[in-house]
Write a protein that holds these residues in place. Structure first.
Motif, PDB file in Angstrom:
ATOM      1  N   LEU A   4       0.694  -1.213  -0.040  1.00 30.57           N
ATOM      2  CA  LEU A   4       0.049   0.039  -0.080  1.00 30.57           C
ATOM      3  C   LEU A   4       0.769   1.139   0.098  1.00 30.57           C
ATOM      4  O   LEU A   4       0.145   2.309  -0.445  1.00 30.57           O
ATOM      5  CB  LEU A   4      -0.978   0.116   1.236  1.00 30.57           C
ATOM      6  N   LEU A   5       2.103   1.272   0.375  1.00 31.66           N
ATOM      7  CA  LEU A   5       3.012   2.267   0.203  1.00 31.66           C
ATOM      8  C   LEU A   5       3.428   2.705  -0.969  1.00 31.66           C
ATOM      9  O   LEU A   5       3.963   1.763  -1.804  1.00 31.66           O
ATOM     10  CB  LEU A   5       4.115   1.951   1.420  1.00 31.66           C
ATOM     11  N   PRO A   6       3.430   3.987  -1.218  1.00 35.02           N
ATOM     12  CA  PRO A   6       3.830   4.424  -2.580  1.00 35.02           C
ATOM     13  C   PRO A   6       5.580   4.586  -2.636  1.00 35.02           C
ATOM     14  O   PRO A   6       5.960   4.581  -1.338  1.00 35.02           O
ATOM     15  CB  PRO A   6       3.062   5.818  -2.754  1.00 35.02           C
ATOM     16  N   LEU A   9       6.773   8.724   0.375  1.00 35.92           N
ATOM     17  CA  LEU A   9       5.884   8.665   1.567  1.00 35.92           C
ATOM     18  C   LEU A   9       5.425   9.987   1.768  1.00 35.92           C
ATOM     19  O   LEU A   9       4.447  10.263   2.392  1.00 35.92           O
ATOM     20  CB  LEU A   9       6.566   7.938   2.643  1.00 35.92           C
ATOM     21  N   TYR A  10       6.278  11.021   1.694  1.00 34.32           N
ATOM     22  CA  TYR A  10       6.087  12.481   1.902  1.00 34.32           C
ATOM     23  C   TYR A  10       6.970  13.215   1.187  1.00 34.32           C
ATOM     24  O   TYR A  10       8.058  13.114   1.006  1.00 34.32           O
ATOM     25  CB  TYR A  10       6.440  12.476   3.534  1.00 34.32           C
ATOM     26  N   PHE A  91       3.474   3.988   9.894  1.00 32.37           N
ATOM     27  CA  PHE A  91       2.756   4.574   8.616  1.00 32.37           C
ATOM     28  C   PHE A  91       1.150   4.497   9.175  1.00 32.37           C
ATOM     29  O   PHE A  91       0.746   3.836   9.787  1.00 32.37           O
ATOM     30  CB  PHE A  91       2.790   3.755   7.495  1.00 32.37           C
ATOM     31  N   ASP A  92       0.334   5.466   8.512  1.00 29.17           N
ATOM     32  CA  ASP A  92      -1.055   5.663   8.535  1.00 29.17           C
ATOM     33  C   ASP A  92      -1.818   5.150   7.493  1.00 29.17           C
ATOM     34  O   ASP A  92      -1.804   5.645   6.350  1.00 29.17           O
ATOM     35  CB  ASP A  92      -1.327   7.191   8.759  1.00 29.17           C
ATOM     36  N   PHE A  93      -2.078   3.632   7.414  1.00 28.25           N
ATOM     37  CA  PHE A  93      -2.518   2.869   6.520  1.00 28.25           C
ATOM     38  C   PHE A  93      -4.069   3.466   6.000  1.00 28.25           C
ATOM     39  O   PHE A  93      -4.283   3.183   4.921  1.00 28.25           O
ATOM     40  CB  PHE A  93      -2.419   1.620   6.515  1.00 28.25           C
ATOM     41  N   ARG A  96      -4.262   5.912   3.552  1.00 27.41           N
ATOM     42  CA  ARG A  96      -3.732   5.634   2.290  1.00 27.41           C
ATOM     43  C   ARG A  96      -4.733   4.706   1.400  1.00 27.41           C
ATOM     44  O   ARG A  96      -4.260   4.521   0.200  1.00 27.41           O
ATOM     45  CB  ARG A  96      -2.276   4.844   2.041  1.00 27.41           C
TER      46      ARG A  96
END
Length: 182
Positions: A4-6, A9-10, A91-93, A96
């Protein structure tokens, strides 16, 4: 969950606090923190200054107080805290997830929880006030909705339709029928 992480991230861009005109970019990806700067100055000693870049792994960033101070000064302490969390793997899934999936989840919350969730971020405010969410809530609670009621809800907005009491809805439906007859 890591899928799910691109890659990025920021990312933040900004100008240093006055009187400086320098531009900065902060980029956090899965493995590193990248800090870029562009000196903008009329002073002769900085005219030949080239853009710079500092790239550190997450672990190195957590141990580099000088870069942390620069980031807090330029982007603020809140941004620095967020970068710390990302570098530590926190991480705040939920944030996302795609909007459509979030709408399905939010539709099952209590009204108080929806109003609190709307205060979390601009994205959640937009989702919690969207017609799509309130249409799902109305359909879950009411079961059968006539075409006439659907048309009225689209005209006035599903959220307002939900919070309008039955007597007012009946009056508005009657007025709508009279307009169609005339």
């Amino acid at each position: 969950m890591a899928s799910l992480l691109p890659d990025v991230l920021y990312e933040a861009r900004g100008q240093a606090p006055a009187p400086s005109k320098d531009f900065y970019q902060l980029l956090v990806n899965r493995t590193s923190v990248v800090f870029r700067w562009w000196k903008i100055s009329l002073r002769s000693e900085f005219r030949e200054a080239r853009p710079g870049e500092l790239k550190e792994s997450h672990e190195d960033f957590l141990d580099d107080p000088s870069l942390q101070i620069k980031i807090a000064y330029i982007f603020g302490p809140g941004t620095l805290d967020h970068i710390f969390n990302l570098c530590q793997g926190k991480f705040d899934f939920l944030a996302r997830l795609p909007d459509q999936l979030l709408l399905c989840i939010v539709a099952y919350l209590d009204l108080e929880d929806i109003s609190r969730l709307a205060q979390v971020s601009h994205r959640f405010e937009r989702l919690c006030n969207s017609d799509a969410l309130w249409e799902m809530i109305v359909q879950n609670l009411c079961g059968h909705i006539t075409e006439e009621m659907t048309a009225l809800a689209r005209e006035m907005g599903w959220k307002q339709f939900f919070f309008t009491n039955k007597l007012q809805l009946q009056l508005q439906l009657r007025r709508r029928r009279q307009k169609e007859e005339d």
